[in-house]
Design a protein around this motif. Structure first.
Motif, PDB file in Angstrom:
ATOM      1  N   GLU A   7       0.836  -1.204   0.000  1.00 44.72           N
ATOM      2  CA  GLU A   7       0.000   0.000   0.000  1.00 44.72           C
ATOM      3  C   GLU A   7       0.870   1.253   0.000  1.00 44.72           C
ATOM      4  OE1 GLU A   7      -2.473  -0.612   3.393  1.00 44.72           O
ATOM      5  OE2 GLU A   7      -3.927  -1.835   2.301  1.00 44.72           O
ATOM      6  N   TYR A   8       1.991   1.206   0.712  1.00 47.14           N
ATOM      7  CA  TYR A   8       2.936   2.329   0.681  1.00 47.14           C
ATOM      8  C   TYR A   8       3.446   2.546  -0.750  1.00 47.14           C
ATOM      9  CZ  TYR A   8       3.405   2.347   5.826  1.00 47.14           C
ATOM     10  OH  TYR A   8       3.197   2.451   7.169  1.00 47.14           O
ATOM     11  N   PHE A   9       3.871   1.443  -1.369  1.00 44.24           N
ATOM     12  CA  PHE A   9       4.391   1.529  -2.732  1.00 44.24           C
ATOM     13  C   PHE A   9       3.349   2.109  -3.681  1.00 44.24           C
ATOM     14  CE2 PHE A   9       4.059  -0.668  -6.841  1.00 44.24           C
ATOM     15  CZ  PHE A   9       5.177  -0.156  -7.483  1.00 44.24           C
ATOM     16  N   LEU A  10       2.105   1.625  -3.584  1.00 39.27           N
ATOM     17  CA  LEU A  10       1.050   2.074  -4.490  1.00 39.27           C
ATOM     18  C   LEU A  10       0.747   3.556  -4.305  1.00 39.27           C
ATOM     19  CD1 LEU A  10      -1.369  -0.993  -4.276  1.00 39.27           C
ATOM     20  CD2 LEU A  10      -0.027  -0.279  -6.265  1.00 39.27           C
ATOM     21  N   LYS A  11       0.812   4.026  -3.085  1.00 37.06           N
ATOM     22  CA  LYS A  11       0.549   5.452  -2.846  1.00 37.06           C
ATOM     23  C   LYS A  11       1.654   6.317  -3.440  1.00 37.06           C
ATOM     24  CE  LYS A  11      -2.463   6.905  -1.049  1.00 37.06           C
ATOM     25  NZ  LYS A  11      -3.737   7.453  -1.587  1.00 37.06           N
ATOM     26  N   VAL A  12       2.904   5.909  -3.288  1.00 34.68           N
ATOM     27  CA  VAL A  12       4.014   6.655  -3.888  1.00 34.68           C
ATOM     28  C   VAL A  12       3.900   6.630  -5.408  1.00 34.68           C
ATOM     29  CG1 VAL A  12       6.525   6.772  -4.177  1.00 34.68           C
ATOM     30  CG2 VAL A  12       5.553   6.242  -1.924  1.00 34.68           C
ATOM     31  N   ALA A  21       2.966  11.372  -0.421  1.00 37.63           N
ATOM     32  CA  ALA A  21       2.489  10.044  -0.033  1.00 37.63           C
ATOM     33  C   ALA A  21       2.571   9.860   1.474  1.00 37.63           C
ATOM     34  CB  ALA A  21       3.303   8.967  -0.752  1.00 37.63           C
ATOM     35  N   ALA A  22       3.658  10.335   2.088  1.00 35.28           N
ATOM     36  CA  ALA A  22       3.829  10.204   3.538  1.00 35.28           C
ATOM     37  C   ALA A  22       2.716  10.935   4.281  1.00 35.28           C
ATOM     38  CB  ALA A  22       5.202  10.745   3.949  1.00 35.28           C
ATOM     39  N   ARG A  23       2.352  12.121   3.792  1.00 40.26           N
ATOM     40  CA  ARG A  23       1.284  12.873   4.456  1.00 40.26           C
ATOM     41  C   ARG A  23      -0.041  12.122   4.377  1.00 40.26           C
ATOM     42  NH1 ARG A  23       3.968  17.415   2.199  1.00 40.26           N
ATOM     43  NH2 ARG A  23       2.584  17.453   0.388  1.00 40.26           N
ATOM     44  N   GLU A  24      -0.346  11.559   3.221  1.00 42.66           N
ATOM     45  CA  GLU A  24      -1.616  10.849   3.082  1.00 42.66           C
ATOM     46  C   GLU A  24      -1.637   9.541   3.867  1.00 42.66           C
ATOM     47  OE1 GLU A  24      -3.579  10.402  -0.579  1.00 42.66           O
ATOM     48  OE2 GLU A  24      -3.163  12.441  -1.288  1.00 42.66           O
ATOM     49  N   GLN A  29       8.317  10.879   6.339  1.00 45.58           N
ATOM     50  CA  GLN A  29       8.946  10.735   5.025  1.00 45.58           C
ATOM     51  C   GLN A  29      10.165   9.815   5.069  1.00 45.58           C
ATOM     52  OE1 GLN A  29       9.795  14.409   2.980  1.00 45.58           O
ATOM     53  NE2 GLN A  29      11.278  13.446   1.608  1.00 45.58           N
ATOM     54  N   PRO A  30      11.061   9.962   6.063  1.00 38.52           N
ATOM     55  CA  PRO A  30      12.224   9.046   6.108  1.00 38.52           C
ATOM     56  C   PRO A  30      11.800   7.572   6.218  1.00 38.52           C
ATOM     57  CG  PRO A  30      12.589  10.935   7.515  1.00 38.52           C
ATOM     58  CD  PRO A  30      11.156  10.997   7.101  1.00 38.52           C
ATOM     59  N   ASN A  31      10.774   7.307   7.032  1.00 35.66           N
ATOM     60  CA  ASN A  31      10.318   5.923   7.198  1.00 35.66           C
ATOM     61  C   ASN A  31       9.767   5.383   5.882  1.00 35.66           C
ATOM     62  OD1 ASN A  31       9.458   3.467   8.459  1.00 35.66           O
ATOM     63  ND2 ASN A  31       7.404   4.306   8.622  1.00 35.66           N
ATOM     64  N   LEU A  32       8.996   6.198   5.172  1.00 41.46           N
ATOM     65  CA  LEU A  32       8.436   5.760   3.903  1.00 41.46           C
ATOM     66  C   LEU A  32       9.537   5.506   2.875  1.00 41.46           C
ATOM     67  CD1 LEU A  32       6.013   5.124   2.143  1.00 41.46           C
ATOM     68  CD2 LEU A  32       5.762   7.567   1.675  1.00 41.46           C
ATOM     69  N   SER A  33      10.520   6.376   2.844  1.00 42.45           N
ATOM     70  CA  SER A  33      11.641   6.193   1.907  1.00 42.45           C
ATOM     71  C   SER A  33      12.380   4.897   2.200  1.00 42.45           C
ATOM     72  CB  SER A  33      12.605   7.389   2.004  1.00 42.45           C
ATOM     73  OG  SER A  33      11.983   8.576   1.567  1.00 42.45           O
TER      74      SER A  33
END
Length: 296
Positions: A7-12, A21-24, A29-33
């Protein structure tokens, strides 16, 4: 691999930017990256091209996006599917062709919601081949189809709702002076025909003309997509009456083909497939009420 990471990948992939994407997603942001980087390391492939602050899918990323979406959708569907037998709630995913079945399906959905107010319907418009493929993969629960269709591996109900063939032409064309057009006249017209092989074969058999002797200028899987070509004078769309008359377009006219060739509507689902309670209840509702629904 967790569905959360997918789901993270799809949002990015959808937003093309890690910060947005991190905000939504309500993560940093660092964790998502880091999660995206770990995913690429696990797959041993680069999913994104990093260009300034934009995340552009690579060719591998585009393929993975499609697969990831299927996995996430099926996981969500599975969660809906395990509700208790007496709990008539959840989602019913339905594929529907462009035809006069639209009105029947709308009435069926509204009437069924009186019985099961918590049901949600997910509708997918496509031709029969696309719908059958998604039924086979478990993405769709049910499909409203137009005959001819290969139904050997499906359970189905013949809804006794008939349609018929015709062509769509510009309203300024002299052909609109006719109430019907005969088979012989079709041989001289530029036709945009349905793309499905089984339908094209039946049309050729009905017309008693080999395909090479017809002036076929194109094919279509959804009638609505080809209507602009009719307006431009490129060709005439051959389709069912319901697929056009349900969504008529100014400047175009539908002319029935004579002698009329009736088309049947079917409701189909996979054989030997355990339906969820809500899907089974909807199918039973249609079995019991389809005659009254089509007459309302």
């Amino acid at each position: 691999m967790e569905t959360r990471i997918l789901e993270y990948f799809l949002k990015v992939a959808q937003l093309g930017n890690v910060s947005k994407a991190a905000r939504e997603l309500h993560v940093t942001q660092p964790n998502l990256s880091r999660q995206i980087q770990k995913l690429e390391e696990e797959l041993k492939v680069q999913l994104f091209d990093r260009q300034n602050r934009m995340m552009i899918l690579t060719s591998a990323g585009i393929i993975f996006q499609e697969r990831a979406k299927q996995i996430v959708d099926l996981t969500k569907k599975a969660a809906h599917d395990v509700l208790p037998e007496d709990d008539l709630r959840g989602e019913i995913a339905i594929g529907c062709v462009e035809s006069k079945i639209d009105s029947f399906l709308s009435k069926a959905m509204m009437s069924f919601r009186d019985k099961a107010p918590h049901v949600q319907f997910a509708l997918y418009d496509a031709d029969c081949d696309d719908i059958r493929e998604k039924i086979d993969r478990g993405i769709l629960d049910l499909g409203f189809l137009l005959a001819p269709v290969e139904v050997a591996k499906y359970e189905f109900i013949n809804l006794e709702i008939e349609d018929y063939w015709g062509i769509v032409v510009p309203s300024s064309n002299p052909l609109t002076q006719k109430k019907e057009i005969n088979l012989t006249e079709l041989s001289y017209l530029p036709l945009i025909v349905p793309r499905r092989t089984i339908v094209k074969d039946e049309i050729m058999s009905w017309l008693q003309e080999p395909e090479r002797e017809l002036n076929i200028v194109g094919s279509q899987n959804l009638v609505s997509n080809s209507l602009p070509l009719v307006k431009l004078g490129w060709g005439f769309v051959m389709c069912s009456a319901g697929s056009y008359l349900a969504r008529p377009v100014d400047g175009l006219t539908f002319i029935p083909i004579t002698p009329r060739k009736e088309i049947e509507h079917l409701l189909a689902w996979r054989k030997n497939f355990v339906m969820t309670p809500i899907v089974r209840a909807f199918v039973d509702f249609i079995k019991q009420n389809y005659k009254s629904l089509k007459q309302d």
